[in-house]
Design a protein around this motif. Structure first.
Motif, mmCIF file in Angstrom:
data_model
loop_
_atom_site.group_PDB
_atom_site.id
_atom_site.type_symbol
_atom_site.label_atom_id
_atom_site.label_comp_id
_atom_site.label_asym_id
_atom_site.label_seq_id
_atom_site.Cartn_x
_atom_site.Cartn_y
_atom_site.Cartn_z
ATOM 1 N N SER A 300 0.857 -1.189 0.000
ATOM 2 C CA SER A 300 0.000 0.000 0.000
ATOM 3 C C SER A 300 0.894 1.239 0.000
ATOM 4 O O SER A 300 1.879 1.296 0.745
ATOM 5 C CB SER A 300 -0.876 0.043 1.251
ATOM 6 O OG SER A 300 -1.573 -1.181 1.380
ATOM 7 N N VAL A 301 0.538 2.201 -0.826
ATOM 8 C CA VAL A 301 1.303 3.450 -0.919
ATOM 9 C C VAL A 301 0.399 4.587 -0.455
ATOM 10 O O VAL A 301 -0.722 4.728 -0.960
ATOM 11 C CB VAL A 301 1.780 3.705 -2.378
ATOM 12 C CG1 VAL A 301 2.647 4.961 -2.451
ATOM 13 C CG2 VAL A 301 2.540 2.493 -2.912
ATOM 14 N N PRO A 302 0.859 5.405 0.491
ATOM 15 C CA PRO A 302 -0.004 6.442 1.049
ATOM 16 C C PRO A 302 -0.055 7.717 0.199
ATOM 17 O O PRO A 302 0.427 8.777 0.581
ATOM 18 C CB PRO A 302 0.625 6.704 2.423
ATOM 19 C CG PRO A 302 2.074 6.402 2.235
ATOM 20 C CD PRO A 302 2.149 5.299 1.199
ATOM 21 N N ALA A 303 -0.641 7.595 -0.978
ATOM 22 C CA ALA A 303 -0.889 8.743 -1.858
ATOM 23 C C ALA A 303 -2.056 8.322 -2.741
ATOM 24 O O ALA A 303 -2.163 7.131 -3.085
ATOM 25 C CB ALA A 303 0.326 9.059 -2.720
ATOM 26 N N GLY A 304 -2.917 9.246 -3.079
ATOM 27 C CA GLY A 304 -4.080 8.870 -3.872
ATOM 28 C C GLY A 304 -4.514 9.974 -4.802
ATOM 29 O O GLY A 304 -3.757 10.920 -5.043
ATOM 30 N N TYR A 305 -5.739 9.855 -5.296
ATOM 31 C CA TYR A 305 -6.154 10.849 -6.295
ATOM 32 C C TYR A 305 -6.294 12.238 -5.703
ATOM 33 O O TYR A 305 -6.197 13.231 -6.416
ATOM 34 C CB TYR A 305 -7.398 10.415 -7.073
ATOM 35 C CG TYR A 305 -8.673 10.169 -6.292
ATOM 36 C CD1 TYR A 305 -9.440 11.217 -5.826
ATOM 37 C CD2 TYR A 305 -9.110 8.866 -6.070
ATOM 38 C CE1 TYR A 305 -10.624 10.984 -5.131
ATOM 39 C CE2 TYR A 305 -10.278 8.612 -5.378
ATOM 40 C CZ TYR A 305 -11.038 9.681 -4.912
ATOM 41 O OH TYR A 305 -12.208 9.453 -4.225
ATOM 42 N N ALA A 306 -6.457 12.339 -4.374
ATOM 43 C CA ALA A 306 -6.482 13.669 -3.757
ATOM 44 C C ALA A 306 -5.100 14.314 -3.793
ATOM 45 O O ALA A 306 -4.960 15.507 -3.543
ATOM 46 C CB ALA A 306 -6.971 13.586 -2.317
ATOM 47 N N ASP A 307 -4.086 13.533 -4.097
ATOM 48 C CA ASP A 307 -2.717 14.042 -4.181
ATOM 49 C C ASP A 307 -2.247 14.195 -5.628
ATOM 50 O O ASP A 307 -1.116 14.592 -5.872
ATOM 51 C CB ASP A 307 -1.764 13.080 -3.459
ATOM 52 C CG ASP A 307 -2.161 12.886 -2.010
ATOM 53 O OD1 ASP A 307 -2.140 13.879 -1.264
ATOM 54 O OD2 ASP A 307 -2.529 11.741 -1.641
ATOM 55 N N GLY A 308 -3.092 13.805 -6.576
ATOM 56 C CA GLY A 308 -2.688 13.888 -7.976
ATOM 57 C C GLY A 308 -2.327 12.539 -8.591
ATOM 58 O O GLY A 308 -1.936 12.477 -9.758
ATOM 59 N N VAL A 309 -2.422 11.460 -7.806
ATOM 60 C CA VAL A 309 -2.269 10.122 -8.411
ATOM 61 C C VAL A 309 -3.635 9.810 -9.004
ATOM 62 O O VAL A 309 -4.498 9.188 -8.380
ATOM 63 C CB VAL A 309 -1.887 9.052 -7.368
ATOM 64 C CG1 VAL A 309 -1.611 7.712 -8.069
ATOM 65 C CG2 VAL A 309 -0.668 9.487 -6.569
ATOM 66 N N THR A 310 -3.833 10.309 -10.189
ATOM 67 C CA THR A 310 -5.183 10.308 -10.742
ATOM 68 C C THR A 310 -5.729 8.880 -10.891
ATOM 69 O O THR A 310 -4.985 7.927 -11.116
ATOM 70 C CB THR A 310 -5.235 11.122 -12.056
ATOM 71 O OG1 THR A 310 -6.378 10.753 -12.789
ATOM 72 C CG2 THR A 310 -4.036 10.880 -12.907
ATOM 73 N N ARG A 311 -7.046 8.787 -10.735
ATOM 74 C CA ARG A 311 -7.715 7.489 -10.718
ATOM 75 C C ARG A 311 -7.552 6.747 -12.049
ATOM 76 O O ARG A 311 -7.637 5.518 -12.110
ATOM 77 C CB ARG A 311 -9.196 7.745 -10.413
ATOM 78 C CG ARG A 311 -9.877 6.642 -9.677
ATOM 79 C CD ARG A 311 -11.186 7.141 -9.107
ATOM 80 N NE ARG A 311 -12.002 6.019 -8.722
ATOM 81 C CZ ARG A 311 -12.816 5.366 -9.546
ATOM 82 N NH1 ARG A 311 -12.943 5.754 -10.794
ATOM 83 N NH2 ARG A 311 -13.510 4.328 -9.126
#
Ligand SMILES: Cc1ncc(COP(=O)(O)O)c(C=O)c1O
Length: 394
Positions: A300-311
């Motif tokens: 699991s990597v703690p970064a997601g679409y709220a950070d710009g790792v777009t869905r």
């Protein structure tokens, strides 16, 4: 240093401050190499046919952080800075940046006073904004305000349309509060070196300069070239080049930098927050859209679409782990995503590189752009505000 009693208002305030500081606890951050930005500017300027360079630092320095990027660009020899918004120029001034700053688009006429208060250089093209600026300038008295008139040579976005060039030049020439310091335009297809429209726009711009001269107007700065033009249209450099993307070490199109060595300034890092084995046939993440084809290790990597790792990177993107590319597995969530680490011997805390290099492997903003059907500009501009930027050198 004053101490506080545990549980006191003071200690609660302090712990709240710490825990809401983005990046205080979550190991996901962007590293920006300011030495690379300075070196890129120096390299761009050294190869340019123009004596001056305006570094474009709008949009938070293309996601790198506007103020540090601006300072690094100036350290590398930039003569001017460019922003899109008055607000961006105000931020530069508030940070103590004193260099000339061009605002690339007209704000609403009501912002003319704020623009002048911040000692920003306006771009003008509409009669309304030119008049508002002239009024503000005259009200203030003192020296005439230098303006850069933007000619539309074919991009058809903003700028004076060709049929109105003469009127616009006369208008600025006659305005008692203004003087024509710059004349500029913008290429639509400079990143496609063989496109015939480049020559058309270049000719049109020369016609605009000749028209100004015929009216007795000789602006000190004629400028036309973005990064692509700066790198490969040396006959069109005029008095100043105006690169953005290349300042950050990225190419507007593959191979355009040629012999000019650009160093990408940005690395996006994180760490695995959690690791587990999943059995063949088990599905992971929202929608259960990815099923393990074999027993494997999922990180699991703690970064997601709220950070710009777009869905849209779900099941498509890759990151670096232990010097290897590993695929994103399943749906990217708001704050986390999963990777299929296979049989790599990974553990929580292992470094993950989202953009940048790890050992001999690299994932670039261009890779992201290819996966997402967009351009590297949008990738770096899309890294969220929640991701802290950490600065290295110079
Ligand atoms: C008017 C203008 N000039 C220069 C630039 C810099 O362009 P590039 O980032 O392609 O160098 C931009 C960027 O969008 C722009 O809008």
């Amino acid at each position: 240093m004053p101490t506080s009693t545990p549980g006191s208002v003071d200690s609660v305030a302090r712990s709240v401050t710490q825990s809401t500081d983005p990046g205080a606890w979550r190991p996901t951050w962007v590293e920006v190499d300011l030495g690379a930005i300075a070196a890129n500017v120096a390299a761009l300027k050294a190869q340019a046919a123009a004596p001056r360079l305006m570094a474009v630092v709008k949009a938070d320095g293309y996601g790198h952080g506007m103020v540090p990027a601006a300072r690094a660009a100036l350290a590398g020899g930039a003569d001017w800075l460019a922003v899109a918004l008055v607000e961006e120029g105000q931020t530069l001034r508030a940070a103590g940046v004193d260099a000339p700053v061009l605002v690339l688009t007209e704000p609403p006429p009501g912002a003319a006073g704020a623009l002048l208060d911040a000692r920003l250089t306006p771009t003008v093209y509409s009669p309304e904004f030119t008049a508002a600026l002239d009024r503000e300038a005259r009200d203030r008295g003192g020296a005439r305000v230098g303006v850069h008139l933007k000619l539309d040579t074919g991009m058809r976005r903003v700028g004076v349309p060709p049929a109105q060039w003469e009127d616009a030049l006369r208008r600025v020439g006659a305005a008692e509060g203004l003087h024509l310091e710059g004349l500029w335009s913008h290429f639509a297809v400079a990143d496609e070196p063989d496109h015939p429209f480049i020559a058309h726009q270049a000719r049109e711009f020369r016609r605009g300069l000749a028209l100004a001269a015929s009216l007795g107007l000789r602006p000190e700065f004629a400028h036309l070239c973005n990064s692509a033009g700066t790198l490969h249209l040396h006959d069109e450099h005029h008095d100043m080049v105006r690169p953005g993307l290349a300042v950050y070490g990225l190419e507007p199109a593959p191979g355009l930098a040629g012999a000019t060595r650009l160093r990408p300034a940005l690395t996006w890092r994180s760490q695995l927050s959690f690791v587990k084995r999943v059995a063949a046939g088990e599905a992971v993440s929202y929608g259960l859209r990815w099923t393990a084809p074999r027993e494997t290790t999922i990180g699991s990597v703690p970064a997601g679409y709220a950070d710009g790792v777009t869905r849209a990177l779900s099941d498509r993107g890759q990151v670096l782990l232990r010097g290897r590319r590993v695929p994103i597995a399943g749906t990217v969530c708001m704050d986390q995503f999963l990777v299929d680490a296979g049989e790599l011997p990974v553990a929580a805390g292992d470094e993950v590189v989202l953009i940048g290099a790890q050992g001999d492997a690299a994932v670039t903003a261009d890779d992201w752009a290819a996966w997402l059907g967009t351009i590297n500009y949008e990738v770096v501009c899309g890294i969220g505000k929640r991701v802290p930027r950490r600065y290295l050198g110079p």
